[in-house]
Design an enzyme around this catalytic site. Sequence first.
Site, PDB file in Angstrom:
ATOM      1  N   HIS A   1      11.637  -2.222 -40.347  1.00 46.90           N
ATOM      2  CA  HIS A   1      10.977  -1.236 -41.264  1.00 46.90           C
ATOM      3  C   HIS A   1      11.544   0.171 -40.788  1.00 46.90           C
ATOM      4  O   HIS A   1      11.605   0.431 -39.542  1.00 46.90           O
ATOM      5  CB  HIS A   1       9.511  -1.429 -41.539  1.00 46.90           C
ATOM      6  CG  HIS A   1       8.900  -0.564 -42.335  1.00 46.90           C
ATOM      7  ND1 HIS A   1       8.502   0.963 -42.211  1.00 46.90           N
ATOM      8  CD2 HIS A   1       8.322  -0.569 -43.747  1.00 46.90           C
ATOM      9  CE1 HIS A   1       7.923   1.402 -43.491  1.00 46.90           C
ATOM     10  NE2 HIS A   1       7.794   0.071 -44.107  1.00 46.90           N
TER      11      HIS A   1
ATOM     12  N   ASP B   1       5.553  -4.751 -33.872  1.00 51.63           N
ATOM     13  CA  ASP B   1       5.219  -4.142 -35.100  1.00 51.63           C
ATOM     14  C   ASP B   1       4.611  -5.357 -35.908  1.00 51.63           C
ATOM     15  O   ASP B   1       5.015  -6.246 -36.491  1.00 51.63           O
ATOM     16  CB  ASP B   1       6.438  -3.571 -35.847  1.00 51.63           C
ATOM     17  CG  ASP B   1       6.125  -3.107 -37.231  1.00 51.63           C
ATOM     18  OD1 ASP B   1       4.821  -3.384 -37.582  1.00 51.63           O
ATOM     19  OD2 ASP B   1       6.748  -2.606 -38.090  1.00 51.63           O
TER      20      ASP B   1
ATOM     21  N   GLN C   1       2.792  -6.393 -40.945  1.00 54.38           N
ATOM     22  CA  GLN C   1       2.661  -7.630 -42.012  1.00 54.38           C
ATOM     23  C   GLN C   1       2.167  -8.739 -41.187  1.00 54.38           C
ATOM     24  O   GLN C   1       1.908  -9.822 -41.896  1.00 54.38           O
ATOM     25  CB  GLN C   1       3.989  -8.029 -42.355  1.00 54.38           C
ATOM     26  CG  GLN C   1       4.740  -6.547 -42.948  1.00 54.38           C
ATOM     27  CD  GLN C   1       4.065  -6.476 -44.226  1.00 54.38           C
ATOM     28  OE1 GLN C   1       3.352  -7.203 -45.056  1.00 54.38           O
ATOM     29  NE2 GLN C   1       4.607  -5.215 -44.913  1.00 54.38           N
TER      30      GLN C   1
ATOM     31  N   LYS D   1      -3.721  -2.598 -44.568  1.00 51.39           N
ATOM     32  CA  LYS D   1      -2.943  -3.978 -44.867  1.00 51.39           C
ATOM     33  C   LYS D   1      -3.674  -5.375 -44.679  1.00 51.39           C
ATOM     34  O   LYS D   1      -3.411  -6.379 -44.863  1.00 51.39           O
ATOM     35  CB  LYS D   1      -1.536  -4.171 -44.113  1.00 51.39           C
ATOM     36  CG  LYS D   1      -0.579  -3.035 -44.533  1.00 51.39           C
ATOM     37  CD  LYS D   1       0.869  -3.377 -44.099  1.00 51.39           C
ATOM     38  CE  LYS D   1       1.715  -2.134 -44.047  1.00 51.39           C
ATOM     39  NZ  LYS D   1       2.431  -1.966 -45.357  1.00 51.39           N
TER      40      LYS D   1
ATOM     41  N   CYS E   1      11.679   0.274 -47.637  1.00 46.79           N
ATOM     42  CA  CYS E   1      11.685   1.094 -46.480  1.00 46.79           C
ATOM     43  C   CYS E   1      12.386   0.210 -45.295  1.00 46.79           C
ATOM     44  O   CYS E   1      12.225   0.072 -44.053  1.00 46.79           O
ATOM     45  CB  CYS E   1      10.468   1.443 -45.864  1.00 46.79           C
ATOM     46  SG  CYS E   1       9.529   2.394 -46.734  1.00 46.79           S
TER      47      CYS E   1
END
Length: 411
Positions: free
Chosen positions: A126, A204, A207, A230, A368
Site C-alpha cells: 500500500h 503492515d 488488513q 478496520k 492506494c
Amino acid sequence: MSVQPPNWDTLRADFPILAQQVHGHPLVYLDNAATSQKPRAVLEAMDQFYRRDNSNVHRGIHELSRRSTEAFEAARERTASFLNAREPAEIVFTRGTTEAINLVAYAWGARHVHAGDTILLTEMEHHSNIVPWQLLAARSGAKLAYAPITGDDGLLDLRGLDNLFDSTVKIFAFTHVSNTLGTVNPVADLCARARRRGIVTLVDAAQSAGHRPVDVAEIGCDFLAFSGHKLCGPTGSGVLYGRRERLDDMPPFQGGGDMISNVDYFQSSWKEIPHKFEAGTPDIAAAAGLRAALDYIGAVGCDNIARHDEELAALALEKLSRLPGIRLFGPRQGHAGVVSFLLRDIHAHDVVTVADQFGVALRGGHHCNQPLMKRLGVESTARASFYFYNTAAEVDRLAEVLLEIQKFFAA
Ligand code: 7TS
C-alpha cells in the site's frame, strides 16, 4: 481458540448501520478493506467516555483526569494482550497504520538508515508502506528494492527472496495481507529469514489485525502496525507495536507536551517508551473505542473471523468466476476476504457506480496500490472486501448485481 463457531446473524445485529436501505435496496456493505463498521459496544464505549470520564491524560490529579488516564492506559494493556506483546510499553498509539509506519521510517530511519543502505519492500505494498520509505531514502541517500510477486495470482515470489537480503539491507517492510490481491503472506517465515541476516522487520497488519490471529511473538517481527478503524474500532485509533530494544534505540518522532521528562529553553529530555512517541493530547476517546473493539473481536475470535472471511472469499471467487469475461486477481486458494476483479469492457468505476444503485458498496480504483496496478498491467480494479457480519446471501447478491451490470452495459 474459540470452540463454538459464533452465531454470525446475532453478531450482525450488533451493527446498527447495516440495517438500512440504500437507493431503495438493503445495504450490502462490501468495502471493509477501506473501513469496517462499528458495533454498539464500541459506539457506547465512546459515548460513555465523553458523557462520564472526558478529561486530559497524564496531567491532572482530579478524578476525571484519573479516569481518562486509566481508560487510555487500559486500552494500551488490552492492545498489548491482543498482539501478545511482552509489555504495554511496546504499544505506541498513533492515528493509524500510516502514521505508525511514518513514525518508524522517520525515527528509526534517522538513526539506522544511511547512504548506501537498502530498504526492502514488496511489489504489493500500500502507498502507506512505500511513500514514507521513499521520503527516508531521499533524506538518507538509501535506495529502495522490491521483492517481486509471481503475477495475477499475486503471491510473493519466495524463490529469489534470500538473494535480495544482501548486506546493505537494513529493513524489510511488508504487508501481512494485500488490500488488493487478498494474498496472505507467510509473515513468520519472512521475519525469520530476515532476522537470520540481522535485518529489522516491519509488518503492515492493516488488513490482517482483527481478521486473523496476529501474535507478534509468533510472527517474530520488530515492528507491526495496524488501524483500529478496520477492526470495528473508531477512526483515529492506530497502533505501532515495537520491540522494546528497537523503540528504546530511536529518537522521538514529534516533539511537544506529554513526551518530555524535562524541558529548558535550549534542550530537553524525553520520557521512557511509549510516551516518548506520543506528543500532545492523544485521541483518548478513540483509544477507549479501540479497547471495546478489541474486546468485541476477541470474543468473536480471530480464528473464527479468518475462517468466515476465507469462506466468503472462496464463495465469491467461485460465483464470480462464472461471469463471462471476468478477470479475477489474487491467489485461488487461501484468499483473505478481499476479492479484486475486472469485467471486460466495463471500467471499474462504472461497476462500482452501478452497484451502488443496487445498494452494494464496493470500491473501484487503484486502492492506494498504484505500483502494484502497474505491475499487473491495469489502472484499477473493482473490489469486494468482507468482514464477519457479511453473509453468503450478500455474496450471491453481489454476483447477481454484477450480472445485471454486464447486461446493462451490453445493451
Ligand atoms: N496498509 C494497508 C495494507 C492498507 O490496506 C491500508 C488502508 C493502509 C496501510 C493505511 O491504513 P490507514 O488506516 O492508515 O489509512 N487501505 C485502504 C484500502 O484498501 N481502501 O481504503 C484504505
